[in-house]
Scaffold this active site. Sequence first.
Site, short mmCIF file in Angstrom:
data_model
loop_
_atom_site.label_atom_id
_atom_site.label_comp_id
_atom_site.label_asym_id
_atom_site.label_seq_id
_atom_site.Cartn_x
_atom_site.Cartn_y
_atom_site.Cartn_z
N TYR A 91 0.79 -1.23 0.00
CA TYR A 91 0.00 0.00 0.00
C TYR A 91 0.83 1.29 0.00
O TYR A 91 0.47 2.28 -0.60
CB TYR A 91 -0.82 0.06 1.30
CG TYR A 91 -2.12 -0.70 1.29
CD1 TYR A 91 -3.04 -0.54 0.27
CD2 TYR A 91 -2.44 -1.54 2.34
CE1 TYR A 91 -4.26 -1.22 0.30
CE2 TYR A 91 -3.66 -2.22 2.38
CZ TYR A 91 -4.55 -2.06 1.35
OH TYR A 91 -5.75 -2.72 1.37
N SER A 132 -2.46 -6.24 -6.97
CA SER A 132 -2.31 -5.09 -6.05
C SER A 132 -2.94 -5.45 -4.71
O SER A 132 -3.79 -6.35 -4.65
CB SER A 132 -3.05 -3.87 -6.62
OG SER A 132 -4.45 -4.06 -6.49
N ASP A 133 -2.57 -4.74 -3.67
CA ASP A 133 -3.35 -4.89 -2.44
C ASP A 133 -4.71 -4.23 -2.68
O ASP A 133 -4.93 -3.51 -3.67
CB ASP A 133 -2.63 -4.29 -1.23
CG ASP A 133 -3.16 -4.88 0.09
OD1 ASP A 133 -4.27 -5.44 0.10
OD2 ASP A 133 -2.47 -4.77 1.11
N ASN A 134 -5.63 -4.47 -1.75
CA ASN A 134 -7.00 -4.04 -1.99
C ASN A 134 -7.12 -2.52 -2.15
O ASN A 134 -6.75 -1.78 -1.25
CB ASN A 134 -7.89 -4.52 -0.85
CG ASN A 134 -9.33 -4.18 -1.11
OD1 ASN A 134 -9.79 -4.31 -2.26
ND2 ASN A 134 -10.03 -3.71 -0.11
N ALA A 166 -5.43 -0.62 -3.77
CA ALA A 166 -4.14 0.11 -3.79
C ALA A 166 -3.92 0.83 -5.11
O ALA A 166 -3.19 1.83 -5.15
CB ALA A 166 -2.99 -0.85 -3.51
#
Length: 763
Positions: free
Chosen positions: A257, A288-290, A292
């Site tokens: 993030y 990607s992270d959530n 992000a």
Amino acid sequence: MQKFGGAIACALTATASGAAPVVPSAEQAPPAVFSPATLARADALLGKMSAEEKLGQLNQLFKFGKAPKLDVMVREGKLGSLLFVTDPAEINRLQRLAVEGSRWGIPLLFGSDVVHGYRTIFPVPIALAASWDTAMVEHVSAIGAMEARAGGISWTFAPMVDVARDPRWGRIVEGAGEDVHLNAEMAAAQVRGIQGPRLGTPGRLLASVKHFAGYGAGEGGRDHDAANISDAQLYNTYLPPFRAALQAGAGSVMSAYMDLNDVPATGNRWLLSDVLRGQWGFQGFVVSDNNAVLDLESHGFARDKRDAAERAFHAGVNMEMASYVNAYAHLPEALKDGAITAAEVDAAVRPILATKIQLGLFEQPYVDEALARDVAARAPAHRVEARLAAERSAVLLRNEGKLLPLSPTAYRRVALLGPLGDARQDTLGPWVFAHDLADTVTLAQGLRAKLGADVRLDVAPGVQIKRTTPSPFESIFKERSPAKWDAARAADELERALALARDADVVVLALGEKQDMIGESASRSTFALPGEQQQLMERVVALGKPVVLLLMNGRPLDLGWANAHVPAILELWYPGAQGGAAAANLLFGDASPGGKLPFSWPRNVGQVPLYYSHNLTQDPSEQGRRYWNEPSTPLFPFGFGLSYSTFTVTDIRLDKTEMSAGGSLEASAVIENTGTRPADEVVQLYVHQRHGGASRPVRELKGFERVTLRPSEKKTVRFSIGPKELGYWSAATRGWVNEASTFDVWIGTDSKAALKASFTQTR
Ligand code: BGC
């Protein structure tokens, strides 16, 4: 996008001190994730798909509740993956839409955070790391993977391998703590367990190693804050666990993030393409992270959502994870305008298709609901593994007068006091979703079962603990926390607990942090025991009874007072579904603690960051006196943990005392169980380079082995020391070096080990 599947190209140079360069070798490239046949099949599929369908594979969305729009997206081939669908019937319904309802029948990847178990909940990752038992960690990761796969999940967002040297950061609980080598070993063990020997092993999952990279170094330990990390620290400390996970075959990587040196990790092309694909030759895909990618806009990095999508895409993010709306919905426009090219799209989609092929999803897209039931029925065997894992993860921090183990016949009345004594959700720890809460054995239940009918067990919380600001995850906890006690209730509860303590022969205190006080969005600016727990402990101890302190937590807490006044302290972490049974076995000596701390335990928060592998720097003789008010050493060192038995380590030997760079030698020592009980000890190897092109850590863990010995039994433990252990990334040459120098080697049972030998490495 460039360099997908590119060859490894480590820039390794000779040092100013004239040492030989570390030659990039074949073994440094991770194993191929995909077979040539898989890649050919992915290419054949790509050849048929429309641009929109290809871009659809790059989207991953959450599914909470009924979301009819998702059905349409799946049928039109506009979704590659879904997150958080755990009902096998719903997985089958959605998968049918993808496989039978979309043009090319490309199955969905169903992802979930299978972090420490799925139906059976094991101890949290920091606890598993404290076991220093890679075989056990691989085994429990495999069980979690098998349970999840049987339930229709094919992808887990684990392992988290972020080195964490600031325990104010709540996510320290999800990784292996402060050390590079321990993190790397745990990363590899988890990947082997999750994926099996190769991606596509039947009954296992795709692993996603996270959060790439540097998330553990957020400023002030504040979750999601910027990380500023020198290149030397990145290469020597933060990146090696990722590398180890890829060497073990991890097929996907999750981007982090936060800003890494000002450039958000999810838009960081140097990180995601130059290092990951270029230098390391990673073949799989990046998610990607959530949210992000969307966040690239809020970072003040991207102009708007479309710009965010283009930047993440060009940086090397193949798939965007998003809750409900996604930035990659703008990629079709970007392709039309020529902002991204068709070749780049193919390169981004290829590893996702290849992963689905390699996982066998085209052949077996559906959940076998009978198998899912069968796995649930096999859970009793898994429960045994969960208990053993909790026993092996516990760390004995103090045991004055050998209070532990408690005699099973000496006490008629036992009081279990504290807010964590009978707390199911807290016993499990964070990141659990698909379990049945009723399976949890709390400390109270475990003790009750152990003590039998003749001994009276009284249980009381004494105090209530709550976060000051609520956890963002509260809505998904299965056990809601009760309303805050008013002052009268609080006073009554405390008095009730003290009365029980007064009448007891022995008091077991269960203190620490609730599971929502640790994990994501759970940073803290103090290590004080939350609420009135310190007061409860002090008042109980004042009664003069034997007191055992059981801790449930994922970060260090202020234990200065306890370490001076409470005779026995046993760290349980969040021990998982069988935590209470494991704790009872440990308390009464049916199991002996053998875990070791995966971080240096500070005296107080003002010492942070505090890690054992710091550099020598100016005036090392003053290292323990850098503060005038108290020692600058930890309360308990990294690698520390007591046992119910005693051990000696003697006879350190090196099979050579001189070798040339590139060679290797064997270091060994003899460990003996000098006590009266069979027990485990973890033998640890530390190495220090005395001089060279950079100042090097005072010592670094380079090997460990957990051994089980009967009384008087001895074992020679052997470690290999070679280029992998001695090389490092030099800020002087900006490359990997393995220098001519003198090296010190210690072998012992924690990071203060004194048994030492030395050798010289020549050019
Ligand atoms: C976390 C990730 C996790 C993802 C999906 C994010 O908030 O940072 O570690 O995998 O959510 O649950």
